[in-house]
Design a protein around this motif. Structure first.
Motif, mmCIF file in Angstrom:
data_model
loop_
_atom_site.group_PDB
_atom_site.id
_atom_site.type_symbol
_atom_site.label_atom_id
_atom_site.label_comp_id
_atom_site.label_asym_id
_atom_site.label_seq_id
_atom_site.Cartn_x
_atom_site.Cartn_y
_atom_site.Cartn_z
ATOM 1 N N UNK A 54 42.088 52.770 41.290
ATOM 2 C CA UNK A 54 40.945 52.083 40.701
ATOM 3 C C UNK A 54 41.462 50.869 39.927
ATOM 4 N N UNK A 55 41.084 49.685 40.333
ATOM 5 C CA UNK A 55 41.639 48.469 39.728
ATOM 6 C C UNK A 55 41.002 48.128 38.373
ATOM 7 N N UNK A 56 39.974 48.846 38.013
ATOM 8 C CA UNK A 56 39.398 48.694 36.672
ATOM 9 C C UNK A 56 38.606 47.409 36.457
ATOM 10 N N UNK B 96 44.610 42.910 43.529
ATOM 11 C CA UNK B 96 45.571 43.565 42.637
ATOM 12 C C UNK B 96 45.927 42.637 41.465
ATOM 13 N N UNK B 97 46.147 41.356 41.767
ATOM 14 C CA UNK B 97 46.489 40.407 40.686
ATOM 15 C C UNK B 97 45.345 40.291 39.672
ATOM 16 N N UNK B 98 44.129 40.594 40.127
ATOM 17 C CA UNK B 98 42.958 40.539 39.226
ATOM 18 C C UNK B 98 42.773 41.850 38.462
ATOM 19 N N UNK B 99 43.555 42.842 38.796
ATOM 20 C CA UNK B 99 43.311 44.185 38.257
ATOM 21 C C UNK B 99 43.718 44.294 36.790
ATOM 22 N N UNK C 202 48.247 36.219 25.141
ATOM 23 C CA UNK C 202 48.059 37.323 24.185
ATOM 24 C C UNK C 202 46.591 37.712 24.064
ATOM 25 N N UNK C 203 45.716 37.032 24.814
ATOM 26 C CA UNK C 203 44.283 37.321 24.705
ATOM 27 C C UNK C 203 43.711 37.872 26.011
ATOM 28 N N UNK C 204 44.616 38.434 26.815
ATOM 29 C CA UNK C 204 44.166 39.148 28.015
ATOM 30 C C UNK C 204 43.909 38.269 29.228
ATOM 31 N N UNK C 205 44.322 36.990 29.136
ATOM 32 C CA UNK C 205 44.054 36.083 30.266
ATOM 33 C C UNK C 205 45.359 35.798 31.018
ATOM 34 N N UNK C 206 45.384 36.105 32.287
ATOM 35 C CA UNK C 206 46.566 35.808 33.104
ATOM 36 C C UNK C 206 46.220 34.753 34.143
ATOM 37 N N UNK C 207 47.220 33.928 34.460
ATOM 38 C CA UNK C 207 47.048 32.911 35.512
ATOM 39 C C UNK C 207 48.226 33.045 36.476
ATOM 40 N N UNK D 59 34.654 42.361 45.989
ATOM 41 C CA UNK D 59 33.355 43.035 46.112
ATOM 42 C C UNK D 59 33.570 44.529 46.352
ATOM 43 N N UNK D 60 34.573 44.854 47.159
ATOM 44 C CA UNK D 60 34.845 46.274 47.436
ATOM 45 C C UNK D 60 35.289 47.028 46.183
ATOM 46 N N UNK D 61 35.768 46.268 45.182
ATOM 47 C CA UNK D 61 36.152 46.882 43.894
ATOM 48 C C UNK D 61 34.972 46.928 42.932
#
Ligand SMILES: NC(=O)c1ccc[n+]([C@@H]2O[C@H](COP(=O)([O-])OP(=O)(O)OC[C@H]3O[C@@H](n4cnc5c(N)ncnc54)[C@H](OP(=O)(O)O)[C@@H]3O)[C@@H](O)[C@H]2O)c1
Length: 264
Positions: free
Chosen positions: A2-4, A239-242, A178-183, A28-30
Motif C-alpha cells: 500500500x503506497x499510502x 513508488x517515487x510518489x509513495x 524537511x517539510x515532506x516534499x521530495x523532488x 489512479x490504481x493507488x
C-alpha cells in the motif's frame, strides 16, 4: 504494497498517452485523484475514459482532464483554474526534435528550454509551497536517459533537461526536504511509445531499413533485449510518489533495461 497515497491529488502532464498515461494509470490504481493534461482534446478524453473504466481503479479515485498546452502561460492557467493544490505533480511534455546543432537557431533553443526546463520549473514554483504547508508533496519530472548519457542528435534535449536537472538538485535540498516534499527525476531509456515509434520511423526513412529491422537492432543493444512499457514506467513513478519513498529526494532514477553502461 500500500503506497499510502490514496485520496491525494495528482497533476499529470502529457498524459493522453505514453509515459504520462502510464504514470496517471499507476496513480489512479493507488486511489489517487488525477487531473491529466495534453493538447489534443480527443485523445485526452479517450485517455480519461480508459482510466475511469480501469477495473483496478478504486471507485473513490476521480479523473479530471484539461486540454491545454502545458508549455504556455495560458495552458498552465487553465490547469490551475480547475484546481490549485496538488500533492503530486508529474511534469512532462513532448521531447524536442532531433537534429544537428548547427541547424538550431535561438528560437529552436528557446522552445526546447521552455518545454523541457522552464515549464517544469513553473509547475514546481506554483505547487511546492502549498505541498510544504500540508506536509506532503511529490514532484516527478520525466526527463531522459540522455541526461546521464547524452546522445549527439538530441542536443536540444541534452541541454534543456540538464538545466532542469541542476535546478531540481538544488531545490530538492532546500527547506522543502524537511517539510515532506521530495523532488526526483525519472529518466526513461527506450520505452515503447508513439515517441519512440516516430524516432524509429525517422531512422528507417534515413537509412532505408525496415521499421522492423530498426526495432530489432535497437532492442538488441539493450541488456534486457526489449523496450520498456509505459506500465512499468508508471509503477516506478507511483513508488517515487509513495509515502515509503519519503527519504528519497534530488535523485535521477534511470529506467533503461540496463542500457547505461556505468556503475553509477
Ligand atoms: N519513450 C521513450 O523511449 C523516451 C525516452 C527518453 C525520453 N523520453 C521523453 O519522455 C517524455 C514522454 O515521452 P513519451 O514517449 O511518453 O511521448 P509520447 O508517447 O509522444 O506522449 C507525449 C504525451 O505528451 C503530450 N504532450 C506533448 N506536448 C505537450 C504539451 N506541450 N502540453 C501538454 N501535453 C503535451 C502528448 O499529447 P498531445 O500531443 O496531444 O499534447 C502525449 O500525451 C518526452 O519528453 C520524451 O522526450 C521518452
Amino acid at each position: 504494497m500500500n503506497l499510502g497515497i490514496a485520496g491525494k491529488w495528482a497533476l499529470v502532464c502529457g498524459a493522453s498517452k505514453g509515459l504520462g498515461f502510464g504514470c496517471a494509470q499507476a496513480l489512479v490504481r493507488e486511489g489517487v485523484h488525477v487531473l491529466i493534461v495534453a493538447r489534443g482534446a480527443e485523445a485526452l478524453q479517450l485517455a480519461a475514459s480508459k482510466l475511469i473504466a480501469d477495473s483496478d481503479r478504486p471507485a473513490s479515485a476521480t479523473v479530471q482532464y484539461v486540454a491545454a498546452d502545458i508549455t504556455t502561460i495560458e495552458g498552465r492557467a487553465a490547469v490551475f483554474a480547475l484546481r490549485k493544490d496538488f500533492d503530486i505533480v508529474v511534469t512532462n511534455a513532448g521531447g524536442p526534435p532531433t537534429g544537428d546543432f548547427r541547424d538550431w537557431d535561438r528560437d529552436s533553443w528557446i522552445k526546447a528550454v521552455d518545454a523541457n526546463m522552464l515549464t517544469p520549473i513553473e509547475l514546481i514554483k506554483a505547487t511546492v509551497d502549498g505541498m510544504a504547508e500540508r506536509g506532503f508533496g511529490r514532484v516527478i519530472n520525466i526527463t531522459s536517459s540522455a541526461v546521464k548519457a547524452p546522445i549527439d542528435i538530441l542536443g536540444l534535449s541534452n541541454g534543456a533537461r540538464s538545466g532542469l536537472t541542476g535546478f531540481v538538485a538544488g531545490v530538492a535540498r532546500s527547506k522543502l526536504a524537511s517539510r515532506g516534499v521530495t523532488l526526483n527525476n525519472l529518466l526513461p531509456g527506450k520505452f515503447d511509445t508513439d515517441r519512440l515509434a516516430s524516432t524509429m520511423g525517422a531512422a528507417a526513412q534515413k537509412t532505408g531499413k525496415s521499421l522492423d529491422d530498426i526495432r530489432q537492432a535497437q532492442a538488441a543493444q539493450i541488456p534486457a533485449q526489449r523496450f520498456g512499457t509505459a506500465e512499468e514506467f508508471g509503477a516506478i513513478c507511483a513508488f517515487l510518489c509513495s509515502v515509503q519513498a519519503g527519504y528519497m529526494t534530488g535523485q535521477n532514477v534511470l529506467a533503461d533495461g540496463g542500457a547505461y553502461p556505468g556503475t553509477f
